[in-house]
Design a protein around this motif. Structure first.
Motif, PDB file in Angstrom:
ATOM      1  N   ALA A 165       0.841  -1.202   0.000  1.00  0.00           N
ATOM      2  CA  ALA A 165       0.000   0.000   0.000  1.00  0.00           C
ATOM      3  C   ALA A 165       0.872   1.245   0.000  1.00  0.00           C
ATOM      4  O   ALA A 165       0.579   2.221  -0.711  1.00  0.00           O
ATOM      5  CB  ALA A 165      -0.921  -0.004   1.217  1.00  0.00           C
ATOM      6  N   ASN A 166       1.948   1.217   0.779  1.00  0.00           N
ATOM      7  CA  ASN A 166       2.866   2.358   0.810  1.00  0.00           C
ATOM      8  C   ASN A 166       3.463   2.625  -0.569  1.00  0.00           C
ATOM      9  O   ASN A 166       3.673   3.775  -0.963  1.00  0.00           O
ATOM     10  CB  ASN A 166       3.994   2.106   1.809  1.00  0.00           C
ATOM     11  N   ARG A 167       3.720   1.568  -1.304  1.00  0.00           N
ATOM     12  CA  ARG A 167       4.306   1.752  -2.636  1.00  0.00           C
ATOM     13  C   ARG A 167       3.297   2.302  -3.637  1.00  0.00           C
ATOM     14  O   ARG A 167       3.664   3.069  -4.527  1.00  0.00           O
ATOM     15  CB  ARG A 167       4.913   0.434  -3.121  1.00  0.00           C
ATOM     16  N   PHE A 168       2.030   1.911  -3.485  1.00  0.00           N
ATOM     17  CA  PHE A 168       1.002   2.527  -4.326  1.00  0.00           C
ATOM     18  C   PHE A 168       0.881   4.012  -3.989  1.00  0.00           C
ATOM     19  O   PHE A 168       0.764   4.856  -4.883  1.00  0.00           O
ATOM     20  CB  PHE A 168      -0.346   1.830  -4.130  1.00  0.00           C
ATOM     21  N   LEU A 169       0.896   4.341  -2.702  1.00  0.00           N
ATOM     22  CA  LEU A 169       0.825   5.738  -2.290  1.00  0.00           C
ATOM     23  C   LEU A 169       2.046   6.494  -2.795  1.00  0.00           C
ATOM     24  O   LEU A 169       1.935   7.641  -3.259  1.00  0.00           O
ATOM     25  CB  LEU A 169       0.735   5.827  -0.766  1.00  0.00           C
ATOM     26  N   SER A 170       3.200   5.861  -2.705  1.00  0.00           N
ATOM     27  CA  SER A 170       4.433   6.458  -3.217  1.00  0.00           C
ATOM     28  C   SER A 170       4.315   6.775  -4.704  1.00  0.00           C
ATOM     29  O   SER A 170       4.701   7.848  -5.165  1.00  0.00           O
ATOM     30  CB  SER A 170       5.610   5.506  -2.972  1.00  0.00           C
ATOM     31  N   THR A 171       3.738   5.846  -5.466  1.00  0.00           N
ATOM     32  CA  THR A 171       3.569   6.047  -6.908  1.00  0.00           C
ATOM     33  C   THR A 171       2.614   7.197  -7.197  1.00  0.00           C
ATOM     34  O   THR A 171       2.840   7.992  -8.122  1.00  0.00           O
ATOM     35  CB  THR A 171       3.047   4.752  -7.567  1.00  0.00           C
ATOM     36  N   ILE A 172       1.534   7.304  -6.403  1.00  0.00           N
ATOM     37  CA  ILE A 172       0.608   8.434  -6.546  1.00  0.00           C
ATOM     38  C   ILE A 172       1.358   9.742  -6.350  1.00  0.00           C
ATOM     39  O   ILE A 172       1.212  10.694  -7.129  1.00  0.00           O
ATOM     40  CB  ILE A 172      -0.540   8.327  -5.528  1.00  0.00           C
ATOM     41  N   LEU A 173       2.191   9.798  -5.301  1.00  0.00           N
ATOM     42  CA  LEU A 173       2.944  11.015  -5.016  1.00  0.00           C
ATOM     43  C   LEU A 173       3.912  11.342  -6.145  1.00  0.00           C
ATOM     44  O   LEU A 173       4.090  12.516  -6.508  1.00  0.00           O
ATOM     45  CB  LEU A 173       3.707  10.856  -3.698  1.00  0.00           C
ATOM     46  N   PHE A 174       4.552  10.317  -6.730  1.00  0.00           N
ATOM     47  CA  PHE A 174       5.479  10.545  -7.844  1.00  0.00           C
ATOM     48  C   PHE A 174       4.757  11.152  -9.049  1.00  0.00           C
ATOM     49  O   PHE A 174       5.250  12.096  -9.670  1.00  0.00           O
ATOM     50  CB  PHE A 174       6.169   9.241  -8.251  1.00  0.00           C
ATOM     51  N   PHE A 175       3.585  10.613  -9.368  1.00  0.00           N
ATOM     52  CA  PHE A 175       2.844  11.127 -10.525  1.00  0.00           C
ATOM     53  C   PHE A 175       2.303  12.526 -10.267  1.00  0.00           C
ATOM     54  O   PHE A 175       2.303  13.372 -11.172  1.00  0.00           O
ATOM     55  CB  PHE A 175       1.715  10.164 -10.918  1.00  0.00           C
ATOM     56  N   PHE A 176       1.830  12.773  -9.042  1.00  0.00           N
ATOM     57  CA  PHE A 176       1.391  14.123  -8.699  1.00  0.00           C
ATOM     58  C   PHE A 176       2.563  15.102  -8.814  1.00  0.00           C
ATOM     59  O   PHE A 176       2.420  16.203  -9.361  1.00  0.00           O
ATOM     60  CB  PHE A 176       0.830  14.158  -7.279  1.00  0.00           C
ATOM     61  N   SER A 177       3.712  14.710  -8.285  1.00  0.00           N
ATOM     62  CA  SER A 177       4.897  15.570  -8.330  1.00  0.00           C
ATOM     63  C   SER A 177       5.335  15.818  -9.772  1.00  0.00           C
ATOM     64  O   SER A 177       5.702  16.945 -10.129  1.00  0.00           O
ATOM     65  CB  SER A 177       6.043  14.922  -7.546  1.00  0.00           C
ATOM     66  N   TYR A 178       5.289  14.781 -10.580  1.00  0.00           N
ATOM     67  CA  TYR A 178       5.636  14.920 -12.001  1.00  0.00           C
ATOM     68  C   TYR A 178       4.730  15.947 -12.672  1.00  0.00           C
ATOM     69  O   TYR A 178       5.199  16.812 -13.425  1.00  0.00           O
ATOM     70  CB  TYR A 178       5.503  13.560 -12.690  1.00  0.00           C
ATOM     71  N   ARG A 179       3.431  15.867 -12.373  1.00  0.00           N
ATOM     72  CA  ARG A 179       2.480  16.802 -12.994  1.00  0.00           C
ATOM     73  C   ARG A 179       2.748  18.230 -12.540  1.00  0.00           C
ATOM     74  O   ARG A 179       2.632  19.175 -13.328  1.00  0.00           O
ATOM     75  CB  ARG A 179       1.045  16.393 -12.605  1.00  0.00           C
ATOM     76  N   LEU A 180       3.126  18.414 -11.283  1.00  0.00           N
ATOM     77  CA  LEU A 180       3.446  19.746 -10.773  1.00  0.00           C
ATOM     78  C   LEU A 180       4.729  20.284 -11.410  1.00  0.00           C
ATOM     79  O   LEU A 180       4.831  21.479 -11.712  1.00  0.00           O
ATOM     80  CB  LEU A 180       3.592  19.705  -9.251  1.00  0.00           C
ATOM     81  N   ILE A 181       5.703  19.398 -11.626  1.00  0.00           N
ATOM     82  CA  ILE A 181       6.960  19.805 -12.273  1.00  0.00           C
ATOM     83  C   ILE A 181       6.704  20.230 -13.718  1.00  0.00           C
ATOM     84  O   ILE A 181       7.239  21.238 -14.194  1.00  0.00           O
ATOM     85  CB  ILE A 181       7.990  18.654 -12.214  1.00  0.00           C
TER      86      ILE A 181
ATOM     87  N   GLY B 161      -6.791   7.663 -10.787  1.00  0.00           N
ATOM     88  CA  GLY B 161      -7.921   6.914 -10.232  1.00  0.00           C
ATOM     89  C   GLY B 161      -7.560   5.479  -9.916  1.00  0.00           C
ATOM     90  O   GLY B 161      -7.879   4.963  -8.836  1.00  0.00           O
ATOM     91  N   THR B 162      -6.871   4.822 -10.857  1.00  0.00           N
ATOM     92  CA  THR B 162      -6.479   3.416 -10.666  1.00  0.00           C
ATOM     93  C   THR B 162      -5.548   3.266  -9.475  1.00  0.00           C
ATOM     94  O   THR B 162      -5.715   2.357  -8.643  1.00  0.00           O
ATOM     95  CB  THR B 162      -5.785   2.889 -11.929  1.00  0.00           C
ATOM     96  N   LEU B 163      -4.574   4.161  -9.359  1.00  0.00           N
ATOM     97  CA  LEU B 163      -3.619   4.082  -8.253  1.00  0.00           C
ATOM     98  C   LEU B 163      -4.305   4.308  -6.910  1.00  0.00           C
ATOM     99  O   LEU B 163      -3.984   3.634  -5.922  1.00  0.00           O
ATOM    100  CB  LEU B 163      -2.500   5.108  -8.452  1.00  0.00           C
ATOM    101  N   ILE B 164      -5.239   5.250  -6.864  1.00  0.00           N
ATOM    102  CA  ILE B 164      -5.976   5.506  -5.623  1.00  0.00           C
ATOM    103  C   ILE B 164      -6.750   4.261  -5.197  1.00  0.00           C
ATOM    104  O   ILE B 164      -6.735   3.862  -4.030  1.00  0.00           O
ATOM    105  CB  ILE B 164      -6.938   6.701  -5.810  1.00  0.00           C
ATOM    106  N   PHE B 165      -7.404   3.632  -6.161  1.00  0.00           N
ATOM    107  CA  PHE B 165      -8.193   2.426  -5.864  1.00  0.00           C
ATOM    108  C   PHE B 165      -7.302   1.305  -5.323  1.00  0.00           C
ATOM    109  O   PHE B 165      -7.628   0.679  -4.301  1.00  0.00           O
ATOM    110  CB  PHE B 165      -8.913   1.961  -7.123  1.00  0.00           C
ATOM    111  N   PHE B 166      -6.175   1.056  -5.977  1.00  0.00           N
ATOM    112  CA  PHE B 166      -5.305  -0.038  -5.527  1.00  0.00           C
ATOM    113  C   PHE B 166      -4.593   0.292  -4.222  1.00  0.00           C
ATOM    114  O   PHE B 166      -4.277  -0.604  -3.441  1.00  0.00           O
ATOM    115  CB  PHE B 166      -4.303  -0.407  -6.618  1.00  0.00           C
ATOM    116  N   PHE B 167      -4.344   1.581  -3.982  1.00  0.00           N
ATOM    117  CA  PHE B 167      -3.782   1.964  -2.684  1.00  0.00           C
ATOM    118  C   PHE B 167      -4.757   1.586  -1.570  1.00  0.00           C
ATOM    119  O   PHE B 167      -4.378   0.960  -0.581  1.00  0.00           O
ATOM    120  CB  PHE B 167      -3.492   3.463  -2.659  1.00  0.00           C
ATOM    121  N   VAL B 168      -6.032   1.951  -1.744  1.00  0.00           N
ATOM    122  CA  VAL B 168      -7.053   1.653  -0.730  1.00  0.00           C
ATOM    123  C   VAL B 168      -7.231   0.145  -0.582  1.00  0.00           C
ATOM    124  O   VAL B 168      -7.257  -0.389   0.535  1.00  0.00           O
ATOM    125  CB  VAL B 168      -8.388   2.321  -1.094  1.00  0.00           C
TER     126      VAL B 168
END
Length: 370
Positions: A36-52, A79-86
């Motif tokens: 779950a932490n790794r899914f959350l980590s991936t969400i953060l990476f993609f969010f950060s990428y979009r901000l960059i 959406g997919t990452l959020i679902f699999f994180f949960v």
């Protein structure tokens, strides 16, 4: 560069940097819920990428230059990452199945289509005839309409709804018990992302239908909100990275379950008929003697059948008794503490603690609510 643009860059960069830092920490930690932490980590990476990417655009990079072909959109993966994180957070020993990979099909389609559309710039000579029918209309639908953003928002709404169903699922996995207090923060996260996506889709549609999709007045607020969500999500995940949403419970055989169910029936009868809870000196030992059962079996019954500890089980009856006593006009002259003593509480402190824990409200609210 204007002051507002400088502030925007700072906000976006803070969100992106924090997202990357927290993402790296969450990815490396080997803890009970590391998937779950790794899914959350991936969400953060993609969010950060979009901000960059958005920060680079402020500097003029990524708008029909070499960067334009490198900085691709990955809006359909959130959406997919959020679902699999949960799902991985609330599922013990979670593993991705082969069928689960179908949920990543949208982002694959977005990646392929985005590349196809961007390659049309190599053929474009200023005339419609320089592009194929698919290339021209694909470009129009993709670049002149809010297609990718609407689909992205709807995918997040869809998958956060699926995530909420997972969180509300009452079925239990044998040998594990879900701890509701450990997933409250995830419920908040899912709700915030769902509401954010609803608002985003609504604003984009308003811009498209009423302003010709030319204003983009929501661009900066959207990415500022995204930076705040990234920072918040990183902090939440980081502070709970070693927590588990489950506790191990003993597996009970059918024969033992039947025995515990019989004890539960006796226990309920004693409580309702004899009101044992009104005894302020009631203990597990006293209750076990009343039931003619061994204390460890009564404890196991409370944990397995009622999913409660002894004190919580007894105090729930006492609080209900307090409510009934408050309703009785004969007790109008009694203080709340006197009523609590009548219901079986042996002190003001124990009464206050029990009410706060079980109802979530202050003891005074009992009278007000009734």
């Amino acid at each position: 560069m204007e002051t507002l643009e400088i502030l925007l860059i700072i906000l976006l960069c803070i969100g992106a940097i924090q997202g990357i830092i927290f993402g790296i920490i969450l990815w490396q930690r080997k803890v009970p819920n590391y998937i779950a932490n790794r899914f959350l980590s991936t969400i953060l990476f993609f969010f950060s990428y979009r901000l960059i990417v958005e920060t680079l655009k402020i500097f003029g990079l990524g708008r029909y230059d070499a960067w334009y072909h490198i900085l691709l959109e990955y809006n359909w993966i959130y959406g997919t990452l959020i679902f699999f994180f949960v799902k991985s957070y609330v599922t013990p020993n979670f593993r991705i199945k082969r069928s689960d990979y179908s949920h990543f099909l949208p982002v694959f389609m977005e990646f392929v289509w985005s590349n196809f559309i961007k390659t049309q710039n190599f053929y474009w000579d200023g005339t419609r005839e320089s592009l194929s029918w698919l290339g021209y209309w694909g470009y129009v639908v993709w670049m002149r309409y809010p297609t990718m953003y609407i689909i992205s928002g709807l995918l997040i709404v869809f998958y956060t709804s699926k995530a909420q169903k997972v969180l509300n699922d009452k079925s239990q996995i044998e040998g594990f018990q879900l701890l509701p207090e450990k997933i409250k923060w995830i419920r908040r996260v899912v709700w915030v992302l769902k509401i954010f996506s609803f608002l985003y889709v609504g604003v984009v549609l308003i811009d498209f239908f009423f302003f010709g999709y030319t204003h983009n007045f929501y661009g900066h607020p959207v990415f500022i909100s995204m930076a705040i969500i990234t920072y918040w999500l990183g902090l939440e995940g980081f502070s709970r990275r070693k927590e588990s949403a489950f506790k191990l419970v003993a597996i009970v055989s059918n024969k033992e379950k039947e025995q515990l169910s019989n004890i539960a029936s006796k226990l309920e009868a004693k409580m309702k008929e004899e009101m044992l809870y009104k005894n302020p000196e009631l203990t597990l030992s006293v209750l076990s003697k009343q039931l003619d059962e061994k204390p460890y079996l009564v404890t196991k019954c409370l944990n397995t059948i009622f999913n409660k500890k002894f004190n919580d089980y007894i105090n729930e009856f006492r609080i209900e008794e307090v409510k009934q006593l408050i309703k009785d006009p004969k007790n109008n002259n009694l203080t709340l503490l006197a009523i609590a003593h009548e219901a079986g509480f042996n002190s003001k402190a124990s009464f206050n603690r029990a009410v706060k824990k079980i109802t979530g409200n202050a003891p005074s609210d009992l009278k007000n609510s009734i």
